[in-house]
Design a protein around this motif. Sequence first.
Motif, PDB file in Angstrom:
ATOM      1  N   GLY A 100       0.817  -1.204   0.000  1.00 15.19           N
ATOM      2  CA  GLY A 100       0.000   0.000   0.000  1.00 15.19           C
ATOM      3  C   GLY A 100       0.853   1.258   0.000  1.00 15.19           C
ATOM      4  O   GLY A 100       2.055   1.227  -0.303  1.00 15.19           O
ATOM      5  N   ASP A 101       0.243   2.364   0.378  1.00 11.67           N
ATOM      6  CA  ASP A 101       0.915   3.658   0.265  1.00 11.67           C
ATOM      7  C   ASP A 101       1.996   3.874   1.313  1.00 11.67           C
ATOM      8  O   ASP A 101       2.878   4.720   1.137  1.00 11.67           O
ATOM      9  CB  ASP A 101      -0.112   4.798   0.381  1.00 11.67           C
ATOM     10  N   ASN A 102       1.938   3.133   2.422  1.00 12.85           N
ATOM     11  CA  ASN A 102       2.895   3.328   3.515  1.00 12.85           C
ATOM     12  C   ASN A 102       3.560   1.997   3.853  1.00 12.85           C
ATOM     13  O   ASN A 102       3.176   1.317   4.803  1.00 12.85           O
ATOM     14  CB  ASN A 102       2.178   3.898   4.741  1.00 12.85           C
ATOM     15  N   PRO A 103       4.591   1.588   3.089  1.00 13.97           N
ATOM     16  CA  PRO A 103       5.260   0.303   3.343  1.00 13.97           C
ATOM     17  C   PRO A 103       5.933   0.288   4.715  1.00 13.97           C
ATOM     18  O   PRO A 103       6.204   1.345   5.302  1.00 13.97           O
ATOM     19  CB  PRO A 103       6.308   0.229   2.219  1.00 13.97           C
ATOM     20  N   PRO A 104       6.228  -0.886   5.245  1.00 14.92           N
ATOM     21  CA  PRO A 104       6.747  -0.992   6.614  1.00 14.92           C
ATOM     22  C   PRO A 104       8.225  -0.666   6.757  1.00 14.92           C
ATOM     23  O   PRO A 104       8.771  -0.807   7.853  1.00 14.92           O
ATOM     24  CB  PRO A 104       6.493  -2.462   6.965  1.00 14.92           C
ATOM     25  N   PRO A 119      12.942   5.868  -9.238  1.00 14.53           N
ATOM     26  CA  PRO A 119      12.608   5.672  -7.821  1.00 14.53           C
ATOM     27  C   PRO A 119      11.153   6.014  -7.526  1.00 14.53           C
ATOM     28  O   PRO A 119      10.532   6.836  -8.209  1.00 14.53           O
ATOM     29  CB  PRO A 119      13.551   6.645  -7.104  1.00 14.53           C
ATOM     30  N   ILE A 120      10.617   5.363  -6.496  1.00 15.71           N
ATOM     31  CA  ILE A 120       9.238   5.599  -6.070  1.00 15.71           C
ATOM     32  C   ILE A 120       9.272   6.100  -4.628  1.00 15.71           C
ATOM     33  O   ILE A 120       9.722   5.392  -3.723  1.00 15.71           O
ATOM     34  CB  ILE A 120       8.389   4.318  -6.127  1.00 15.71           C
ATOM     35  N   VAL A 121       8.805   7.313  -4.402  1.00 13.70           N
ATOM     36  CA  VAL A 121       8.724   7.884  -3.055  1.00 13.70           C
ATOM     37  C   VAL A 121       7.368   7.539  -2.464  1.00 13.70           C
ATOM     38  O   VAL A 121       6.325   7.887  -3.028  1.00 13.70           O
ATOM     39  CB  VAL A 121       8.923   9.407  -3.088  1.00 13.70           C
ATOM     40  N   MET A 122       7.391   6.846  -1.321  1.00 13.33           N
ATOM     41  CA  MET A 122       6.166   6.411  -0.655  1.00 13.33           C
ATOM     42  C   MET A 122       5.963   7.196   0.634  1.00 13.33           C
ATOM     43  O   MET A 122       6.835   7.956   1.075  1.00 13.33           O
ATOM     44  CB  MET A 122       6.246   4.909  -0.354  1.00 13.33           C
ATOM     45  N   GLU A 123       4.832   6.991   1.262  1.00 15.84           N
ATOM     46  CA  GLU A 123       4.586   7.606   2.558  1.00 15.84           C
ATOM     47  C   GLU A 123       5.461   6.954   3.629  1.00 15.84           C
ATOM     48  O   GLU A 123       5.909   5.821   3.477  1.00 15.84           O
ATOM     49  CB  GLU A 123       3.107   7.449   2.940  1.00 15.84           C
ATOM     50  N   GLY A 124       5.698   7.684   4.712  1.00 16.14           N
ATOM     51  CA  GLY A 124       6.368   7.118   5.873  1.00 16.14           C
ATOM     52  C   GLY A 124       7.868   7.006   5.766  1.00 16.14           C
ATOM     53  O   GLY A 124       8.498   6.370   6.610  1.00 16.14           O
ATOM     54  N   GLY A 125       8.478   7.603   4.737  1.00 20.65           N
ATOM     55  CA  GLY A 125       9.934   7.604   4.641  1.00 20.65           C
ATOM     56  C   GLY A 125      10.531   6.538   3.758  1.00 20.65           C
ATOM     57  O   GLY A 125      11.751   6.465   3.614  1.00 20.65           O
ATOM     58  N   THR A 126       9.713   5.687   3.162  1.00 15.50           N
ATOM     59  CA  THR A 126      10.228   4.657   2.254  1.00 15.50           C
ATOM     60  C   THR A 126      10.371   5.221   0.843  1.00 15.50           C
ATOM     61  O   THR A 126       9.437   5.817   0.313  1.00 15.50           O
ATOM     62  CB  THR A 126       9.277   3.446   2.191  1.00 15.50           C
TER      63      THR A 126
END
Length: 217
Positions: A100-104, A119-126
């Motif tokens: 999802g939008d915020n990987p672990p 590169p793919i910038v995701m939510e949460g700093g990933t």
Amino acid sequence: MGKVRVAGFGVSLDGFSAGTDQSLEFPLGKRGPEIFQWFFPTRTFRAMHAEPGGPEGTDGVDNEYAFRSMDGFGAFILGRNMFGPIRGEWPDDQWKGWWGDNPPYHAPTFVLTHYPRDPIVMEGGTTFYFITDGIRSALEQAKAAAGTLDVKIGGGVSTVRQYLEERLIDEMHLAVSPVLLGEGENLFAGLDLRALGYAVASKEATENATHVMVTKQ
């Protein structure tokens, strides 16, 4: 500089760390979830995949190892299959991982592939970076990104095996589950870990798994 670690890596009694026929329906392959029954009930897993009003999860030894499996890392390395079920050229930019939008991961995450992708910038700093020039290049970039923190080789099986063959892993936590898969992706086939300089440092058993720490000598 930190260590290069494998952590929370499930393996069956007969050496398999993934089932067969990975797909959208079976991200871990058929029967693959059987080797993670130690992990799914834990407080750590439930927090990573929290649902409003859902159970908080279990504490204890399994949860301690689950927590350590995601703690203290400044960068991650994943194989292409760990990132998703798509093979060959990327058909488009729609697939962004299983999570999802915020990987672990919440840190730079380097995906091994033969096919370039931005590169793919995701939510949460990933941020996912796609590395096409091999495992050593990915590790150099991951170490630079991690700084003093550790780098986690997150899988899948082929990726861990490649890093073991090159003696690039410093420490490996295997969660050996009391199940027999019979087929799938075997972590140990053709590998002589003793000859590569690895030895068992400790072990701790629970009802659901034996947690084995393997270190490079």
